[in-house]
Write a protein that holds these residues in place. Structure first.
Motif, PDB file in Angstrom:
ATOM      1  N   ALA A 253     -20.163 -18.573  32.991  1.00 17.93           N
ATOM      2  CA  ALA A 253     -21.161 -18.545  34.046  1.00 17.93           C
ATOM      3  C   ALA A 253     -22.444 -19.108  33.446  1.00 17.93           C
ATOM      4  N   VAL A 254     -23.240 -19.773  34.261  1.00 18.91           N
ATOM      5  CA  VAL A 254     -24.495 -20.357  33.795  1.00 18.91           C
ATOM      6  C   VAL A 254     -25.629 -19.836  34.667  1.00 18.91           C
ATOM      7  N   VAL A 255     -26.660 -19.294  34.016  1.00 19.49           N
ATOM      8  CA  VAL A 255     -27.852 -18.841  34.729  1.00 19.49           C
ATOM      9  C   VAL A 255     -28.942 -19.881  34.530  1.00 19.49           C
ATOM     10  N   VAL A 256     -29.486 -20.364  35.643  1.00 24.48           N
ATOM     11  CA  VAL A 256     -30.544 -21.378  35.596  1.00 24.48           C
ATOM     12  C   VAL A 256     -31.835 -20.731  36.081  1.00 24.48           C
ATOM     13  N   ALA A 257     -32.824 -20.682  35.203  1.00 21.85           N
ATOM     14  CA  ALA A 257     -34.099 -20.042  35.551  1.00 21.85           C
ATOM     15  C   ALA A 257     -35.149 -20.430  34.525  1.00 21.85           C
ATOM     16  N   GLN A 258     -36.359 -19.933  34.726  1.00 19.28           N
ATOM     17  CA  GLN A 258     -37.429 -20.162  33.770  1.00 19.28           C
ATOM     18  C   GLN A 258     -37.193 -19.308  32.522  1.00 19.28           C
ATOM     19  N   GLU A 259     -37.792 -19.731  31.428  1.00 15.57           N
ATOM     20  CA  GLU A 259     -37.532 -19.114  30.123  1.00 15.57           C
ATOM     21  C   GLU A 259     -37.784 -17.604  30.128  1.00 15.57           C
ATOM     22  N   GLU A 260     -38.878 -17.160  30.692  1.00 14.32           N
ATOM     23  CA  GLU A 260     -39.206 -15.731  30.687  1.00 14.32           C
ATOM     24  C   GLU A 260     -38.162 -14.926  31.447  1.00 14.32           C
TER      25      GLU A 260
ATOM     26  N   ASP B  47     -25.550 -18.134  46.127  1.00 14.64           N
ATOM     27  CA  ASP B  47     -26.831 -18.100  46.831  1.00 14.64           C
ATOM     28  C   ASP B  47     -27.967 -17.924  45.827  1.00 14.64           C
ATOM     29  N   PRO B  48     -29.082 -18.643  46.017  1.00 17.12           N
ATOM     30  CA  PRO B  48     -30.212 -18.486  45.094  1.00 17.12           C
ATOM     31  C   PRO B  48     -30.779 -17.072  45.165  1.00 17.12           C
ATOM     32  N   VAL B  49     -31.273 -16.592  44.034  1.00 17.92           N
ATOM     33  CA  VAL B  49     -31.839 -15.237  43.944  1.00 17.92           C
ATOM     34  C   VAL B  49     -33.325 -15.362  43.634  1.00 17.92           C
ATOM     35  N   THR B  50     -34.139 -14.657  44.396  1.00 23.38           N
ATOM     36  CA  THR B  50     -35.582 -14.657  44.151  1.00 23.38           C
ATOM     37  C   THR B  50     -35.944 -13.496  43.231  1.00 23.38           C
ATOM     38  N   TYR B  51     -36.639 -13.795  42.165  1.00 21.23           N
ATOM     39  CA  TYR B  51     -37.064 -12.795  41.188  1.00 21.23           C
ATOM     40  C   TYR B  51     -38.578 -12.705  41.232  1.00 21.23           C
ATOM     41  N   VAL B  52     -39.081 -11.482  41.391  1.00 19.55           N
ATOM     42  CA  VAL B  52     -40.527 -11.282  41.510  1.00 19.55           C
ATOM     43  C   VAL B  52     -41.001 -10.393  40.374  1.00 19.55           C
ATOM     44  N   LYS B  53     -41.983 -10.870  39.641  1.00 16.85           N
ATOM     45  CA  LYS B  53     -42.604 -10.068  38.593  1.00 16.85           C
ATOM     46  C   LYS B  53     -44.089 -10.373  38.560  1.00 16.85           C
ATOM     47  N   ASP B  54     -44.881  -9.305  38.574  1.00 16.61           N
ATOM     48  CA  ASP B  54     -46.337  -9.434  38.574  1.00 16.61           C
ATOM     49  C   ASP B  54     -46.822 -10.311  39.723  1.00 16.61           C
ATOM     50  N   GLY B  55     -46.148 -10.194  40.866  1.00 18.57           N
ATOM     51  CA  GLY B  55     -46.535 -10.934  42.055  1.00 18.57           C
ATOM     52  C   GLY B  55     -46.102 -12.389  42.066  1.00 18.57           C
ATOM     53  N   LYS B  56     -45.455 -12.839  40.993  1.00 24.11           N
ATOM     54  CA  LYS B  56     -45.033 -14.235  40.889  1.00 24.11           C
ATOM     55  C   LYS B  56     -43.557 -14.361  41.231  1.00 24.11           C
ATOM     56  N   LYS B  57     -43.221 -15.277  42.144  1.00 29.30           N
ATOM     57  CA  LYS B  57     -41.843 -15.492  42.581  1.00 29.30           C
ATOM     58  C   LYS B  57     -41.222 -16.669  41.833  1.00 29.30           C
ATOM     59  N   THR B  58     -39.990 -16.484  41.389  1.00 29.01           N
ATOM     60  CA  THR B  58     -39.226 -17.591  40.814  1.00 29.01           C
ATOM     61  C   THR B  58     -37.821 -17.559  41.396  1.00 29.01           C
ATOM     62  N   THR B  59     -37.167 -18.718  41.404  1.00 24.80           N
ATOM     63  CA  THR B  59     -35.809 -18.831  41.928  1.00 24.80           C
ATOM     64  C   THR B  59     -34.819 -18.916  40.776  1.00 24.80           C
ATOM     65  N   VAL B  60     -33.749 -18.133  40.885  1.00 21.78           N
ATOM     66  CA  VAL B  60     -32.725 -18.086  39.843  1.00 21.78           C
ATOM     67  C   VAL B  60     -31.388 -18.479  40.466  1.00 21.78           C
ATOM     68  N   TYR B  61     -30.651 -19.342  39.773  1.00 19.04           N
ATOM     69  CA  TYR B  61     -29.328 -19.768  40.245  1.00 19.04           C
ATOM     70  C   TYR B  61     -28.260 -19.289  39.272  1.00 19.04           C
ATOM     71  N   LEU B  62     -27.098 -18.940  39.828  1.00 20.03           N
ATOM     72  CA  LEU B  62     -25.943 -18.640  38.994  1.00 20.03           C
ATOM     73  C   LEU B  62     -24.789 -19.547  39.396  1.00 20.03           C
TER      74      LEU B  62
END
Length: 583
Positions: free
Chosen positions: A362-369, A474-489
């Motif tokens: 499986a491959v997770v595509v997201a920002q480094e943090e 389906d893309p997953v939205t991750y929210v931390k400290d009010g900042k939204k990022t999109t994560v794909y699997l």
């Protein structure tokens, strides 16, 4: 004349008879001369509006002002009342009206108005329609707790509710059966391992999964207490429902099951037992006001051997959160992993790949943090998706392709006369650049006629597809400290020969487990298995024979006919006959 007490009545009419009843007809025997005009006075034949009696309830129940003066003052106005919506012009009104007239005060602080119960088609229940549901039938066929739980979770209390036996059965199957199955799993395994949570030192909780569940448990307590204190009963019930079904059963127990099946009682196994016991015992107390009978049965058994335990769950304290166990970062990260697992399952389903069939990666595509937050929980994602490894990437272009379509309903009002030129320029941009910028920064800038135009996520429709050899969920939205990022699997859809043979072994395991259930075998019962199939198929099975034995408690698996319970199956177009004999 309005007589306010027995004492005042005796001043006018003389000594009252013993056992005097101030209601009709006894009061009709009382008469006396009017102190002003001398004419004979009798009971007024017309009665005051009977709703006055309901409005007088706060003081009449205490016989105030003749006694219980201090008790009345301590409890008036009352904190909470509840009744059906039709009482808005009845009891809800008269309580305030009488309290205002007599005391210059409101009668209650909070009111919960209940919606009416309708039939399954949303019609008012009536005998003439023949759509009335006898609650005693529901009690006998489904259970009182199931009916209570249906009313708690189906909708907010003030909303009219559709009701039928079928709806209650669905609620029971979804929640109560799940709760009982988790409880039964704990009891059955704890009895086998002779685990007693009431003796010995508490195990050290080091598993991320255990720490997550205990954190979620305390967070749940905070939520339930807050919602119940604000009379949002349905929100409290739904939080409990989601915790038991989605988190305790479908995630924690699924991911922990093998820990309970180990032969040795090591520290990790004791931690799993302790954590599951804590969750069950605490949830039982949280649920006690909602489903009193089921929780009493569970609590009675869970508390056996605990000398400090209360006699009944309804005599225990309502749970308090353990603040030092709350880890909101861990909860947030585990929630992301749970949602990524769901995305991965949808990716498999899009290609018709069964979850029990192993895949390479499986491959997770997201920002480094975001990837750093997922990595410590990788094992749960790998096991849930049945993949050999989980890889990570910060470059979505490596695995994904994008197409971008303008959303004219948003772009037109936003850019007005310039909208057409913005759309023309958008069609010339690289879709990957637009999509990635929108995902990472939430905006993308265009240059048109020397001006800069900024489009945002709602201005376009982005379609994402996986590159050859992969399927994306389906893309997953991750929210931390009010900042939204999109994560794909994504999952790698290539099936090698090795993976095919392992998938075959898992299919055979599934059939053997189904046959064990048909035979009503105890889940610790050892068996002997014989498999009739093409020799090449059996050679494929031999590569994973130890896995099959371990999963099914088979002491031997032989090729050919056997004695016992026999059943024929077709797996991947191959005819396979399995025979099981209990040891």
């Amino acid at each position: 004349m309005c007589v306010g007490s027995y004492e005042e009545l005796e001043r006018y009419a003389g000594k009252l008879p013993e056992g005097f009843d101030p209601h009709k007809p006894m009061v009709d025997a009382i008469s006396f001369p009017c102190p002003e005009c001398g004419n004979m006075m009798k009971r007024e034949p017309y009665v005051i509006d009977c709703w006055y009696d309901s409005g007088a309830a706060p003081f009449a129940q205490y016989h105030y002002p003749f006694e219980n003066v201090e008790l009345f003052k301590e409890t008036f106005p009352v904190t909470f009342i509840t009744e059906a919506v039709d009482q808005c012009r009845g009891w809800f009104y008269t309580l305030h009206a009488v309290a205002t007239a007599v005391f210059g005060s409101h009668a209650y602080e909070n009111v919960l108005s209940l919606g009416h119960v309708l039939d399954e088609q949303g019609r008012k229940m009536s005998k003439s329609r023949g759509n009335v549901v006898d609650p005693n039938v529901i009690f006998r066929n489904v259970g009182a707790d199931a009916m209570r739980w249906y009313f708690f979770v189906s909708s907010p209390p003030w909303i009219p509710k559709r009701f039928s036996e079928r709806m209650v059965v669905e609620t029971r199957n979804h929640f109560l059966n799940t709760l009982w199955n988790v409880y039964f799993f704990y009891v059955a395994n704890a009895n086998i391992d002779e685990f007693n949570p009431h003796v010995g030192e508490r195990p050290k909780v080091t598993s991320e999964l255990d720490r997550w569940l205990l954190s979620r448990l305390s967070t749940l307590i905070v939520t339930v207490r807050r919602e119940m204190e604000s009379y949002m009963i349905h929100r409290a019930a739904r939080a409990l429902d989601e915790f038991v079904v989605d988190e305790l059963s479908n995630w924690y127990l699924r991911r922990s099951r093998r820990r309970f099946w180990r032969n040795e009682m090591d520290e990790d196994k004791r931690s799993a037992y302790y954590t599951l016991y804590r969750a069950l015992e605490t949830v039982t107390r949280l649920l006690a006001p909602f489903i009193p009978f089921t929780t009493e049965a569970i609590y009675k058994n869970l508390s056996r051997g605990d000398e400090r335990a209360a006699e009944s769950v309804h005599l225990t304290d309502f749970p308090e959160p353990v603040k030092e166990e709350i880890d909101l970062d861990l909860e947030r990260n585990m929630e992301l992993v749970i949602r990524l697992a769901a995305s991965g399952r949808s990716a498999r389903a899009s290609r018709g790949i069964k979850l029990r069939h192993p895949l390479r990666e499986a491959v997770v595509v997201a920002q480094e943090e975001t990837l750093r937050n997922i990595a410590p929980l990788e094992e749960y994602l790998r096991d849930e998706l049945n993949v050999k490894e989980v890889n990570y990437s910060t470059n979505p272009r490596e695995y994904l392709t994008y197409s971008v379509k303008p959303n004219f309903k948003s772009l037109g009002p936003k850019f007005k006369g310039k909208a057409k030129k913005v759309v023309e320029q958008l069609s010339k941009e690289k879709p990957d650049d637009v999509a990635v910028s929108l995902e990472e920064r939430g905006e993308y800038s265009l240059r048109v006629d020397g001006e800069t135009f900024t489009i945002t996520r709602e201005d376009v429709e982005v379609d994402v597809k996986a590159k050859e050899g992969y399927a994306v969920g389906d893309p997953v939205t991750y929210v931390k400290d009010g900042k939204k990022t999109t994560v794909y699997l994504l999952v790698n859809t290539e099936v090698t020969e090795e993976l095919r043979r392992e998938a075959l072994a898992r299919e055979v395991v599934r059939r053997i487990q189904a046959m064990r259930k048909d035979m009503n075998l105890d889940f610790m019962q050892k068996i002997e298995v014989a498999v009739e199939c093409d020799p090449a198929v059996f050679r494929d099975l031999e590569e994973n024979m130890e896995y099959i034995k371990g999963e099914t408690l088979a002491e031997t698996i032989t090729h050919g006919e056997g004695e016992g319970y026999r059943k024929e199956w077709v797996i991947d177009d191959e005819k396979i006959t399995i025979t099981i004999k209990a040891k």
